[in-house]
Scaffold this motif. Structure first.
Motif, mmCIF file in Angstrom:
data_model
loop_
_atom_site.group_PDB
_atom_site.id
_atom_site.type_symbol
_atom_site.label_atom_id
_atom_site.label_comp_id
_atom_site.label_asym_id
_atom_site.label_seq_id
_atom_site.Cartn_x
_atom_site.Cartn_y
_atom_site.Cartn_z
ATOM 1 N N UNK A 1 -33.348 -12.997 37.903
ATOM 2 C CA UNK A 1 -33.153 -14.380 37.474
ATOM 3 C C UNK A 1 -33.927 -15.335 38.359
ATOM 4 N N UNK A 2 -33.786 -15.113 39.680
ATOM 5 C CA UNK A 2 -34.490 -15.982 40.628
ATOM 6 C C UNK A 2 -35.991 -15.865 40.470
ATOM 7 N N UNK A 3 -36.445 -14.621 40.418
ATOM 8 C CA UNK A 3 -37.896 -14.407 40.331
ATOM 9 C C UNK A 3 -38.450 -15.001 39.049
ATOM 10 N N UNK A 4 -37.755 -14.691 37.950
ATOM 11 C CA UNK A 4 -38.217 -15.210 36.664
ATOM 12 C C UNK A 4 -38.259 -16.733 36.715
ATOM 13 N N UNK A 5 -37.192 -17.336 37.263
ATOM 14 C CA UNK A 5 -37.164 -18.802 37.339
ATOM 15 C C UNK A 5 -38.362 -19.338 38.104
ATOM 16 N N UNK A 6 -38.635 -18.692 39.253
ATOM 17 C CA UNK A 6 -39.731 -19.236 40.061
ATOM 18 C C UNK A 6 -41.075 -19.028 39.358
ATOM 19 N N UNK B 1 -45.644 -21.462 36.412
ATOM 20 C CA UNK B 1 -46.655 -21.516 35.347
ATOM 21 C C UNK B 1 -46.219 -22.401 34.184
ATOM 22 N N UNK B 2 -45.088 -23.084 34.349
ATOM 23 C CA UNK B 2 -44.604 -23.860 33.210
ATOM 24 C C UNK B 2 -45.575 -24.955 32.759
ATOM 25 N N UNK B 3 -46.335 -25.566 33.667
ATOM 26 C CA UNK B 3 -47.305 -26.538 33.140
ATOM 27 C C UNK B 3 -48.233 -25.900 32.111
ATOM 28 N N UNK B 4 -48.658 -24.670 32.398
ATOM 29 C CA UNK B 4 -49.559 -23.990 31.470
ATOM 30 C C UNK B 4 -48.821 -23.641 30.176
ATOM 31 N N UNK B 5 -47.669 -22.953 30.334
ATOM 32 C CA UNK B 5 -46.954 -22.529 29.136
ATOM 33 C C UNK B 5 -46.498 -23.727 28.313
ATOM 34 N N UNK B 6 -46.011 -24.750 29.016
ATOM 35 C CA UNK B 6 -45.591 -25.949 28.288
ATOM 36 C C UNK B 6 -46.769 -26.554 27.534
ATOM 37 N N UNK C 1 -38.111 -15.807 28.336
ATOM 38 C CA UNK C 1 -38.193 -16.276 29.717
ATOM 39 C C UNK C 1 -39.242 -17.365 29.837
ATOM 40 N N UNK C 2 -40.370 -17.182 29.184
ATOM 41 C CA UNK C 2 -41.480 -18.107 29.365
ATOM 42 C C UNK C 2 -41.308 -19.405 28.584
ATOM 43 N N UNK C 3 -40.770 -19.309 27.395
ATOM 44 C CA UNK C 3 -40.820 -20.496 26.537
ATOM 45 C C UNK C 3 -39.459 -21.045 26.156
#
Lengths: 343, 673
Positions: free
Chosen positions: B395-400, B405-410, B528-530
């Motif tokens: 959970x922690x790793x996925x969150x970080x 990379x959320x700017x990219x995925x977003x 997880x990503x989106x």
């Protein structure tokens, strides 16, 4: 009838939806192209009749599309004939039930194929014994018999190999051994050596000649190669567009081609290797002509007679098989045949 | 559209016909869209047939009533009696196997055979049918089931898969042989398989639950229904493609048809049939995972639990174990087929040594079984807590990772959502239903002529009848967008693979792996990503459909003959010109086929992604599968998806027919869920 090993009468194969109805109608006299355009039918084999004597090597020759491969398949009904009969000795093959036909294929007729048709998942020995297995013989019998056949075709030591580990020539020896294994009365060859390179082909032709001497089977041999036909055949049947163009002994084909097609075909053949003295001799002017000169049989091949004729000054007498005086030849007659080839 | 005109003038009779230049089809299609847009401008937002939240139409209520009636007649209705008996038998079989290796067998507190025994037997079998490398892989996989704390779930999944595969072989092999040897049988079997494979498999679940009840029985039946078509198709294909010369040769030796089958056709088709078995096994695993929706036992359950509450960490470990199981089954069946060849040819280890290892291993396995019955540590895998620890830290790793990379995925998500998804949805789903229906029908006609129009109209009428028009249009939009993106990806990567060997060597193993992984598992990283949105569903669909599409495009482009390419280069064409003017046009048939496949895969996945926020029809089906009061609506949604699938498949197929013949390939399995 029984004096023929195989007797074929008025055999037809027409490919198309209503082939049977077409037999006996004038449509069949149309050319292939016209018939196709008119009714969508193609003639594969057209009214073919011939007899093959026991122990004879009978060659069917033609170019691709001439119907020769169809013909050989009609003989064992791998393709069903549209009309006509095939007799195997006294029994009519074309009237047999599926079951009887299977028995014939298992025991009386074997076939050797152009692309060998070996089963890739079976060893050489099991490929050779396949026909025996099919007819239900036990393992010991068929192994022993198969081993004999492998030895006979000169593959001893390769029994445990798989087909794809053998060269083309060796694969066809396996095909040959498989065909011989069921000890058939008739062997059929469908262009067995066309996929092999020339040297191997010559070996295999000699092999067939040797086997023919040893086992003496009746053979029907399909080829598109005239040299092969002349080399192996006791008699040759030439086909074109499904029809018989000419049928006869090799020297008859070369000496008296039936038409321009055959003439064109045989033009490259070294005539002195095929023609016999019968074809080059001339009528004696009197029963005493060349009296005292050596005599040669009329069935002597020109090449073999050349030395004797050239060595002798003047005429040589030609006699038939009963010793009767039938003609004379001189150097000129011989040279005309031999030299003509070099020019 | 009419058939291409044949011109014959002053040519030889046997010369091939000259074809007139065909009219391009994109022009009328564009005209249809233009008219549609014009009308939409004035009518948008009206007559869109939105069905609010919990509303149900009379049709849905009728279906629910039908279901209630069937369930009420469980002991009287002959169909229900038969299916009930089958269900009981399957449940009993699975339960027996579970007591054998996975759950406590009363009165024992542990299964009859403990983990040590099961692992030893599995390893020994792997060695016997494959080789020592596969045996090690099996050993490692089985140990990891236990180490991560999912022994029981893993065994349950394996049981469902093995039972389904066994029944698949018993049903599929005879049918495959029949279809392969008899043209008439094939003409009956083939269309049924076509239909089954067009159908997004998730929708099997609703009727199967009705007839077989929830739990192991439905899990086995749905897995079976999904896994058997590839086996039938591939074994029939294998038998049909046995070299006809071989048949003729052996016929000439006087064989019976039975001998022909046993001694020639089956041995020669064996390799292909085992490929079919491989496909069937992987398909079974894929479906057995999804059967957790209907309370099927196995590793799918913890994944589903995680997905339901959007807890990625929770689903991650079981998801990875599913992947491990898939890889193991894939390698095992592949190696087994290769091994059978090696053995037949007397290769492999020296016979005596091999025999000794086999016997030794067998003895060891028996001892292990014995020990696992006597010793508690060997019976129940010690709880090491590793799985839970990983879930927590995941959970922690996925969150970080996600936040990094959320700017990219977003960014990607927003571009696609606002640039493509929303406008298209506004256009198609906000059109009045009659306008959308007319527009889609017109496009179907333009692409497929009457044979495209009729199925389109029938399918649209059906969708209208079932009352979920608006949802169906949204699902259609998502399917189209995902297919479009999938094809962009397929062309870019496919062309790169075909042009550069290095790219191919790099990418192909990834694609192979992607095709081995059960569809369900794709949802975990996408979620997880989106996060739970429509876009997540689209990404999952693309991830699922892309490998097959990319491979098709790559193979098609590579199929352009080198001599042609050499000639093109000699004209001085630039790289882009080579691709645009030669390679892509010549690979057109592959492109069309890839699109066709992509559409069906994407649609199939659209259903599953219904539960991660994609909504629309998929959501209704998912809801219907576990809420009995929503069953009617779920069934309506399921049928609407089937109709959408048939419509898209027919149109795509007509398009494929118009493409150059010869390069079209048979579809063996569409692997789709």
């Amino acid at each position: 009838m029984a004096e023929s090993a195989l007797s074929v009468r008025n055999l037809w194969k027409v490919f198309g939806p209503d082939a049977e109805k077409l037999i006996g109608t004038p449509d069949l006299q149309l050319s292939r192209k016209d018939l196709l355009a008119k009714s969508g039918h193609v003639i594969g084999v057209k009214d073919v009749s011939f007899d093959v004597a026991p122990g004879e090597v009978f060659v069917v020759m033609g170019l691709s599309g001439s119907g020769k491969s169809t013909l050989v398949r009609l003989l064992t009904r791998l393709i069903e004939p549209t009309a006509g009969t095939v007799h195997l000795g006294d029994t009519e093959l074309t009237a047999m039930s599926e079951e009887q036909l299977r028995e014939v294929r298992r025991r009386q007729i074997s076939m050797v194929f152009q692309h060998f048709g070996l089963l890739p998942h079976r060893k050489v020995i099991d490929n050779v014994g396949f026909g025996l297995e099919i007819r239900g013989e036990d393992k010991t019998t068929r192994r022993a018999r198969a081993q004999n056949m492998v030895d006979l075709v000169g593959l001893s030591g390769y029994e445990q190999n798989f087909p794809d580990q053998l060269s083309g020539g060796m694969q066809q020896r396996v095909g040959l051994a498989r065909a011989l294994a069921s000890d058939p009365e008739i062997l059929m060859f469908d262009e067995p050596f066309s996929a092999l390179d020339p040297l191997i082909r010559r070996d295999m032709q000699n092999e067939v000649i040797r086997l023919h001497h040893e086992v003496g089977k009746t053979m029907v041999f399909i080829t598109h190669d005239l040299a092969e036909a002349l080399k192996l055949g006791d008699r040759i049947l030439i086909m074109r567009d499904g029809e018989i163009i000419q049928m006869g002994r090799p020297d008859e084909i070369i000496g008296a081609p039936a038409d321009d097609y055959v003439k064109d075909f045989v033009s490259d053949v070294p005539k002195s290797h095929v023609l016999t003295l019968r074809w080059v001799m001339r009528e004696p002017s009197s029963p005493d002509e060349g009296a005292g000169a050596p005599a040669l049989k009329d069935s002597t091949i020109v090449r073999d007679a050349a030395r004797a004729v050239l060595a002798h000054d003047g005429l040589v007498r030609v006699v038939d098989e009963h010793g009767a005086f039938v003609g004379v030849v001189d150097d000129e007659d011989i040279l005309r045949v031999v030299v003509a080839e070099d020019s | 559209m009419s058939a291409p005109t044949v011109i014959r003038q002053g040519r030889a009779a046997d010369a091939p016909p000259v074809l007139a230049e065909p009219t391009p089809r994109w022009k009328p299609a564009l005209a249809v869209v233009a008219v549609w847009f014009l009308v939409w401008w004035f009518t948008k937002g009206t007559d869109t047939l939105v069905l609010a939240g919990r509303d149900q139409t009379p049709v849905m209520k009728t279906m629910a009533a039908f279901r209630d009636e069937m369930i009420a007649g469980r002991s009287t209705n002959p169909v229900m009696v038969v299916t009930g008996a089958i269900a009981d038998a399957l449940r009993g079989l699975v339960a027996w196997l579970q007591r054998l290796i996975s759950i406590p067998a009363d009165p024992r507190p542990v299964p009859i055979i403990g983990w040590l025994g099961v692992t030893a037997i599995a390893t020994w079998i792997s060695y016997a049918v494959a080789n020592w490398r596969i045996a090690l892989l099996t050993l490692g996989t089985f140990l990891s089931f236990g180490v991560f704390g999912y022994w029981s779930d893993s065994m349950d999944l394996l049981i469902v898969v093995l039972v389904a595969v066994t029944i698949s072989v018993l049903i599929g092999l005879p049918l495959g042989i029949l279809a392969g040897t008899s043209k008439r049988a094939n003409s009956i079997i083939e269309p049924i398989l076509d239909f089954l494979q067009t159908m997004p498999t998730f929708v099997y679940l609703l009727p199967i639950v009705l007839f077989f009840g929830i739990g192991a029985s439905s899990a086995v039946v749905s897995t079976l229904a999904y896994a058997v078509p590839p086996l039938i198709r591939i074994s029939a294909h294998g038998i049909r493609t046995v070299n006809p010369a071989m048949i003729e040769v052996t016929n000439s030796l006087g064989q019976t048809s039975w001998q022909r089958l046993l001694k020639v056709q089956l041995p020669l088709a064996k390799r292909t049939i085992i490929v079919g078995l491989n496909q069937t096994t992987l398909a079974a695993l894929s479906m057995a995972t999804i059967a957790s929706f209907v309370d099927g036992p196995g590793l799918g359950r913890p994944v589903l639990d995680g997905l339901r509450i959007n807890d990625v960490g929770k689903g991650l470990v079981p998801g990875l174990l599913i992947v491990a199981m898939a890889i193991m089954l894939d390698r095992l069946t592949t190696a087994a087929s290769e091994r059978s060849d090696v053995i037949a040819r007397g290769g492999g280890l020296p016979n005596a040594l091999h025999k000794r290892i086999l016997i030794g291993g067998g003895v060891l396995a028996v001892v292990a079984v014995f020990v696992s019955r006597q010793q508690f540590w060997a019976a129940e895998f010690p709880d090491l807590g590793i799985g839970r620890a990983i879930a927590r830290s995941a959970d922690g790793i996925v969150d970080s990772i996600v936040s990094t990379i959320s700017p990219v995925t977003e960014g990607i998500k927003n571009v696609i959502t606002y640039g493509l998804l929303n406008p298209m949805q506004a256009f198609i789903a906000e059109s009045p239903w009659w306008l959308a229906a007319l527009g889609i029908s017109a496009i179907g006609f333009v692409i497929g002529g009457l044979r495209g129009l009729i199925p389109t109209v029938v399918a649209l009428a059906g969708i209208w009848y079932f009352g979920l028009w608006h949802s169906a249009m949204i699902t259609l939009v998502m399917t189209l967008v995902a297919t479009l993106l999938c094809m962009v990806l397929a062309v870019v990567i496919g062309v790169a693979m075909a042009r550069r060997k290095s790219v191919d060597t790099l990418v192909r193993p990834l694609l192979d792996a992607g095709q081995t992984i059960p569809a369900f598992v794709y949802l975990i990283p996408c979620l997880a990503l989106f996060g739970p949105t429509r876009f997540t569903g689209i990404v999952a669909s693309i991830a699922y459909a892309a490998p097959a599409a990319i491979k098709l495009v790559a193979d098609g482009v590579r199929g352009v003959s080198p001599t042609t390419m050499e000639a093109v280069r000699s004209t001085g064409a630039s790289t882009m010109q080579q691709i645009r003017k030669v390679q892509l046009p010549m690979a057109k048939a592959s492109l069309v086929l890839a699109t066709n496949q992509g559409l069906l895969f994407v649609l199939a996945m659209a259903v599953i992604s219904g539960m991660v926020g994609a909504g629309a029809l998929g959501y209704d089906v998912v809801l219907g599968s576990f809420r009995s009061e929503e069953w009617g609506k779920g069934a309506a949604a399921g049928l609407s998806i089937v109709l959408l699938g048939i419509m898209l498949d027919r149109i795509a197929r007509r398009a494929a027919e118009a493409a150059p013949a010869g390069s079209q390939r048979r579809r063996f399995s569409n692997r789709g869920i």
